[in-house]
Write an enzyme that holds these catalytic residues in place. Sequence first.
Site, PDB file in Angstrom:
ATOM      1  N   ALA A  47       0.833  -1.202   0.000  1.00  0.00           N
ATOM      2  CA  ALA A  47       0.000   0.000   0.000  1.00  0.00           C
ATOM      3  C   ALA A  47       0.873   1.260   0.000  1.00  0.00           C
ATOM      4  O   ALA A  47       0.602   2.217  -0.731  1.00  0.00           O
ATOM      5  CB  ALA A  47      -0.915  -0.010   1.220  1.00  0.00           C
ATOM      6  N   SER A  95      -2.738 -23.130   4.199  1.00  0.00           N
ATOM      7  CA  SER A  95      -1.502 -23.348   4.939  1.00  0.00           C
ATOM      8  C   SER A  95      -1.728 -24.509   5.892  1.00  0.00           C
ATOM      9  O   SER A  95      -2.812 -25.097   5.923  1.00  0.00           O
ATOM     10  CB  SER A  95      -1.090 -22.087   5.683  1.00  0.00           C
ATOM     11  OG  SER A  95      -2.175 -21.649   6.448  1.00  0.00           O
ATOM     12  N   LYS A 131       9.080 -31.105   4.971  1.00  0.00           N
ATOM     13  CA  LYS A 131       8.498 -29.791   4.701  1.00  0.00           C
ATOM     14  C   LYS A 131       9.639 -28.916   4.204  1.00  0.00           C
ATOM     15  O   LYS A 131      10.550 -28.561   4.956  1.00  0.00           O
ATOM     16  CB  LYS A 131       7.897 -29.209   5.982  1.00  0.00           C
ATOM     17  CG  LYS A 131       7.215 -27.869   5.757  1.00  0.00           C
ATOM     18  CD  LYS A 131       6.407 -27.475   6.975  1.00  0.00           C
ATOM     19  CE  LYS A 131       5.516 -26.284   6.704  1.00  0.00           C
ATOM     20  NZ  LYS A 131       6.259 -25.053   6.446  1.00  0.00           N
ATOM     21  N   CYS A 426      44.576  -0.276  11.728  1.00  0.00           N
ATOM     22  CA  CYS A 426      45.707   0.579  11.346  1.00  0.00           C
ATOM     23  C   CYS A 426      45.400   2.063  11.505  1.00  0.00           C
ATOM     24  O   CYS A 426      46.300   2.892  11.369  1.00  0.00           O
ATOM     25  CB  CYS A 426      46.142   0.282   9.918  1.00  0.00           C
ATOM     26  SG  CYS A 426      45.015   0.929   8.672  1.00  0.00           S
TER      27      CYS A 426
HETATM   28  S1  IVH Z   1       1.162 -29.392   1.719  1.00  0.00           S
HETATM   29  C1  IVH Z   1      -3.047 -27.886   2.113  1.00  0.00           C
HETATM   30  N1  IVH Z   1       3.596 -30.372   1.658  1.00  0.00           N
HETATM   31  O1  IVH Z   1       4.382 -25.337   3.785  1.00  0.00           O
HETATM   32  C2  IVH Z   1      -1.671 -28.310   2.317  1.00  0.00           C
HETATM   33  N2  IVH Z   1       3.335 -28.046   2.070  1.00  0.00           N
HETATM   34  O2  IVH Z   1       2.642 -24.248   5.925  1.00  0.00           O
HETATM   35  C3  IVH Z   1      -0.747 -27.550   1.498  1.00  0.00           C
HETATM   36  N3  IVH Z   1       5.440 -26.828   2.273  1.00  0.00           N
HETATM   37  O3  IVH Z   1       2.380 -23.224   1.871  1.00  0.00           O
HETATM   38  C4  IVH Z   1       0.647 -27.727   1.805  1.00  0.00           C
HETATM   39  N4  IVH Z   1       6.764 -28.550   1.970  1.00  0.00           N
HETATM   40  O4  IVH Z   1       4.741 -23.709   1.060  1.00  0.00           O
HETATM   41  C5  IVH Z   1       2.830 -29.267   1.844  1.00  0.00           C
HETATM   42  N5  IVH Z   1       5.701 -31.339   1.514  1.00  0.00           N
HETATM   43  C6  IVH Z   1       4.934 -30.258   1.684  1.00  0.00           C
HETATM   44  C7  IVH Z   1       5.506 -28.996   1.909  1.00  0.00           C
HETATM   45  C8  IVH Z   1       4.653 -27.918   2.103  1.00  0.00           C
HETATM   46  C9  IVH Z   1       6.709 -27.254   2.174  1.00  0.00           C
HETATM   47  C10 IVH Z   1       5.044 -25.451   2.552  1.00  0.00           C
HETATM   48  C11 IVH Z   1       4.109 -24.853   1.541  1.00  0.00           C
HETATM   49  C12 IVH Z   1       2.883 -24.436   2.308  1.00  0.00           C
HETATM   50  C13 IVH Z   1       3.398 -24.348   3.687  1.00  0.00           C
HETATM   51  C14 IVH Z   1       2.276 -24.593   4.665  1.00  0.00           C
END
Ligand code: IVH
Length: 707
Positions: A47, A95, A131, A426
């Site tokens: 914004a 998420s 993850k 120095c």
């Molecule tokens: S599944 C509805 N699998 O984590 C579920 N996410 O906190 C969607 N991420 O936005 C996510 N590795 O950027 C999933 N093996 C994985 C992942 C993963 C990284 C990230 C992704 C997501 C975030 C969620």
Amino acid sequence: MADIVRDIAVEALTHDQAAAELAALAKEMAAHDKAYYDRAEPTVDDAVYDGLRQRNAAIEHRFPELKRADSPSDKVGAAPSGRFPKIKHGAPMLSLGNAFDDGDVHDFVKTIRNFLKLDETEPIALTAEPKIDGLSANLRYEMGVLVSGTTRGDGQVGEDITANLRTVSDIPEKLAGSGWPEVIEVRGEVYMSHKDFAELNERQDAAGKPPFANPRNAAAGSVRQLDPGVTASRPLRYFAYGWGEQIGFDPGSQMEAIADFASWGFRTNDLMKRCETVEEVLSHYRDIAAGRADLGYDIDGVVYKIDRLDWQARLGAVSRSPRWAIAHKFPPEQAQTVLERIEVQVGRTGTLAPVAKLKPVTVGGVVVQNATLHNEDEIERLDAREGDAVIVQRAGDVIPQIVRVLKDQRAADSVPFAFPDHCPVCGAEAVRDASDGTVDVRRRCTGGMSCKAQVVEGLQHFVSRNAFDIDGLGEKQIAAFYDWELVKTPADIFRLEAQDKIAGNLKPLKAREGWGSQSVTKLFSAIDARRRIDFDRFMFGLGIRNIGLTTARVLGRHYGSIDLLVAALDEAKDKTSDAYQALTDIDGIGATAALFLIDFFTQEQSRAIVDDLLSQVTVNPMEAARSDTKVAGKTLVFTGSLEQMSRNEAKARAESLGAKVSGSISKKTDLVIAGPGAGSKLTKAQDLGVEVIDEAAWVQLLAEIEG
Ligand code: IVH
């Protein structure tokens, strides 16, 4: 001053005020753009940025004659709102909820059992996979063809970064195999490996650009480039792990869906495993955690998903997270401690590097006592002061960092840190002028070779792992040899043995503290073993600003030998010479690197050091890259399928002939090799009038060149 005029309505601005404000806006917005695109660390929110853009446009509208050559309104690709156009996801990007311990995982499964009214004995299979610590990207395929690629954005609407994502080699332009759904949004993580991250930062450094703080930032900064060519030069990768909107996608389970992705040409994670019980899931979590350091990329936990898709559908989502998945996070590698002191160290190139001296604290199993503060701007941004309580973080192999200062715990008499403007070693003046007259992020000591810190750091760099790498001669020994006046320049190292044998006023090395006759004999033979040295190690060892190992190799491949390089640099002093043109034409050598190189080799003092060193060591020549072939220096693009060789082989052979291979067509493309199925790239090449040949002609060209 800019702030004062900004309070005045555009209609009320005088001509002079308007000119001053346009100048200030151009500068300010360029700085915000740099933070956003280069470092992926926005300094203002959208914004505020939009506000600046609108004000700039309004002033230009009223005073068209004042519109500047560097006007922010003319920046390519800049969208009216936000910086990339927005695209709504076909299905929201959710998420994940978090689990922090085993109990949370048991609860997660229990809740699901209750929700679905499943019997105690009914097994609930879960998938478990790393993850990835990157950023998620949504890839929309229609009839197997990639039509758009977006960031997650707010989960509903993402940024359109299609052109950039197309340059990522793990992202197929067309799905492989067959039986793909009519529409599918493939979801996965864009990330950068540790190795690629380290090399990218080396290149950043060689180009005089600030390094990225961690692989995640580097990946995020790379996909948000305005120029897809820049993204293409960044080593990005992609793991597919899920999907959004789909028409005609009907896998049997989560596991099968991911297998389908793999068959379409996506990379999926090998560590993904189907587990029958919570115990099995937790044991896989521990295995992944144990192997974390050797993975080669950052992960921050393990994601569990219900394998049965009919159950996933019934479970649905609560607020923004699905009920059928959870992220089991690794314990945070952050801790609170006290910033006891800020020490300003002087590096090899005279850089004044602030280091935070911390009260020792364990972060993720490692005791941390030092953290980098990068430079004085960073200290100012954090407002870090001696005595502050701070949060330190250790991410992967990266040097610990201070993420935040706990200002509410600050003593009343605390004072801001005063960054020295003179070298703490120095005493020479320390300045922030970059070679091009702009303000450098780094402050540098102007003492040069008369600054002890620079000389000792330079010698330490000379013997470091990627340079001369002399066994038994590390930083500590170098510092002692300097203090004992045994070594002042690199060549002195190679004269140590001879000097040591001259019975004279100097005490023999074996009689000195920390040394004995055995260790001295060993050291001398280790030094002898380096009297022959590879070109890249030699060049890198000299410690010339902006010349990292990669750049050293580029120079080696281009010039072949040190003699030819030195001769060329002598000629290149004259900027109108062919030698200068040839030097700056080398891919990977920027104008700044060229300047430092010429400077180093033509300045009397540094040149004498090199000549002296060359009297002691022999530099192995490097096999020069081919510059004599028809495709040398040309940019090639392969599109469509090849029948006689794989893409990888075609690329490797082209590169060995001195060509550059790019993933996207632009005005800079010289030749396109189009096989069957070539689509939009072929059309684009034809539109741009780029020469196009088929595979048969390519094979013939190879035969002609390779003989
Ligand atoms: S599944 C509805 N699998 O984590 C579920 N996410 O906190 C969607 N991420 O936005 C996510 N590795 O950027 C999933 N093996 C994985 C992942 C993963 C990284 C990230 C992704 C997501 C975030 C969620």
